[in-house]
Design a protein around this motif. Structure first.
Motif, PDB file in Angstrom:
ATOM      1  N   ARG A   1       1.281   6.553  -6.888  1.00  0.00           N
ATOM      2  CA  ARG A   1       0.108   7.358  -7.223  1.00  0.00           C
ATOM      3  C   ARG A   1       0.384   8.848  -7.074  1.00  0.00           C
ATOM      4  NH1 ARG A   1      -5.426   4.261  -5.394  1.00  0.00           N
ATOM      5  NH2 ARG A   1      -5.030   2.324  -6.539  1.00  0.00           N
ATOM      6  N   GLU A   2       1.150   9.204  -6.061  1.00  0.00           N
ATOM      7  CA  GLU A   2       1.491  10.612  -5.888  1.00  0.00           C
ATOM      8  C   GLU A   2       2.336  11.097  -7.065  1.00  0.00           C
ATOM      9  OE1 GLU A   2       1.681  14.388  -4.710  1.00  0.00           O
ATOM     10  OE2 GLU A   2       0.350  12.824  -3.928  1.00  0.00           O
TER      11      GLU A   2
ATOM     12  N   GLN B   1       2.327   1.704  -3.431  1.00  0.00           N
ATOM     13  CA  GLN B   1       1.309   2.156  -4.365  1.00  0.00           C
ATOM     14  C   GLN B   1       0.987   3.634  -4.182  1.00  0.00           C
ATOM     15  OE1 GLN B   1      -1.943  -0.540  -3.658  1.00  0.00           O
ATOM     16  NE2 GLN B   1      -1.088  -2.153  -4.945  1.00  0.00           N
ATOM     17  N   GLU B   2       0.942   4.083  -2.929  1.00  0.00           N
ATOM     18  CA  GLU B   2       0.652   5.485  -2.669  1.00  0.00           C
ATOM     19  C   GLU B   2       1.765   6.392  -3.201  1.00  0.00           C
ATOM     20  OE1 GLU B   2      -1.975   7.173  -1.639  1.00  0.00           O
ATOM     21  OE2 GLU B   2      -3.001   5.252  -1.822  1.00  0.00           O
TER      22      GLU B   2
ATOM     23  N   THR C   1       0.828  -1.208   0.000  1.00  0.00           N
ATOM     24  CA  THR C   1       0.000   0.000   0.000  1.00  0.00           C
ATOM     25  C   THR C   1       0.859   1.254   0.000  1.00  0.00           C
ATOM     26  OG1 THR C   1      -1.792  -1.142   1.160  1.00  0.00           O
ATOM     27  CG2 THR C   1      -1.780   1.266   1.260  1.00  0.00           C
ATOM     28  N   GLN C   2       1.935   1.250   0.798  1.00  0.00           N
ATOM     29  CA  GLN C   2       2.828   2.407   0.840  1.00  0.00           C
ATOM     30  C   GLN C   2       3.490   2.639  -0.511  1.00  0.00           C
ATOM     31  OE1 GLN C   2       5.436   1.363   4.065  1.00  0.00           O
ATOM     32  NE2 GLN C   2       4.086   2.198   5.643  1.00  0.00           N
TER      33      GLN C   2
END
Length: 274
Positions: A141-142, A137-138, A134-135
């Motif tokens: 995404r940023e 992916q974030e 998740t980290q």
């Protein structure tokens, strides 16, 4: 990837040995079927199966499918523009071994698992793995959102081509970012007649360093399979008569042609990838 087994009780050495000896009945050696679960509040479609064969599936809400074999895969895509979470998981018995999800409009999720690979995400080790994913992916995404803000877009247009037998939606775009960071475009075409409505979407990636004209081509106008019409007689005919689309939001354009409507929405690349 290391596999960790957490014993929640104060088991004796004999108990641990018994647990290890029963691995043929557990997740690593189980010969039972896998269970694929697809969950989304709206409508979805996709495929599930193994190397021996895939089958198409569709539905809404939560559906489960049992797949035999040592390798299983599943793909699902939203059939609407909702931002609810689409989740696809693979379970061996009571253990979830793979799980992926997306909230992107028309997002796609793809998962696969080989028996014995040890990718158990139902325990504490899986939770840590999920958190790390998740980290990452974030962070990606940023970067994608930053790429979207850097896009330079102009000349969004649309026209009909009888010679090609379809409708073009084109635009000039420049993505000045580097290191493979990209954005994307969602192009939607709508044609309405007296007794039909045709709607289709195309997804176009915009790679880092792009500075060119991109186009989405819609070669057929169909409804539930059979042709309901053609582009003959539709307008505007030819690129020299193209309709220029108007900006309707920070990252959206609308093209109002005489016989159809097109929308172009620029999004972070992860929404195109799903």
């Amino acid at each position: 990837m290391d596999r960790r087994t957490f014993l929640r009780s104060s088991a004796s050495v004999a108990s641990v040995s018994a647990f290890a000896g029963c691995s043929a009945l557990g997740i690593l050696g189980s010969s039972g079927p896998f269970t694929v679960t697809i969950d989304y509040p709206g409508s979805w479609g996709g495929s599930v199966g193994s190397p021996d064969g895939q089958r198409s599936v569709q539905g809404s809400g939560t559906e489960q499918f049992e797949i035999e074999g040592d390798i299983v895969s599943a793909v699902a895509q939203k059939r609407d523009a909702g931002t609810g979470r689409l989740t696809v998981s693979i379970a061996a018995g009571d253990n979830v071994v793979k799980r992926q999800s997306t909230t992107a409009q028309y997002g796609t999720v793809s998962v696969s698992h080989r028996r014995g690979s040890g990718d158990d995400v139902s325990g504490d080790g899986g939770a840590n793995q999920q958190q790390e994913q998740t980290q990452n992916q974030e962070q990606e995404r940023e970067q994608d959102r930053q790429a979207l803000e850097s896009l330079e877009v102009e000349q969004v247009q649309t026209y009909v081509s009888e010679s090609e037998g379809g409708i073009f939606v084109t635009f000039q775009v420049r993505n000045p970012t580097s290191d493979g960071i990209g954005a994307g475009a969602v192009v939607e075409l709508s044609v309405s007649g007296q007794d039909y409505t045709y709607q289709e979407q195309k997804f176009l990636p915009i790679e880092a360093g792009t500075s060119e004209e991109l186009s989405a081509f819609f070669p057929e106008i169909v409804q539930d399979g059979p042709d309901i019409g053609s582009v003959d007689g539709m307008s505007p005919q030819g690129s020299e008569n193209a309709v220029t689309c108007e900006s309707i939001s920070e990252h959206g354009y609308e093209c109002e042609a005489p016989d159809y409507t097109a929308h172009v929405t620029f999004v972070p690349e992860y929404e195109v990838r799903g």
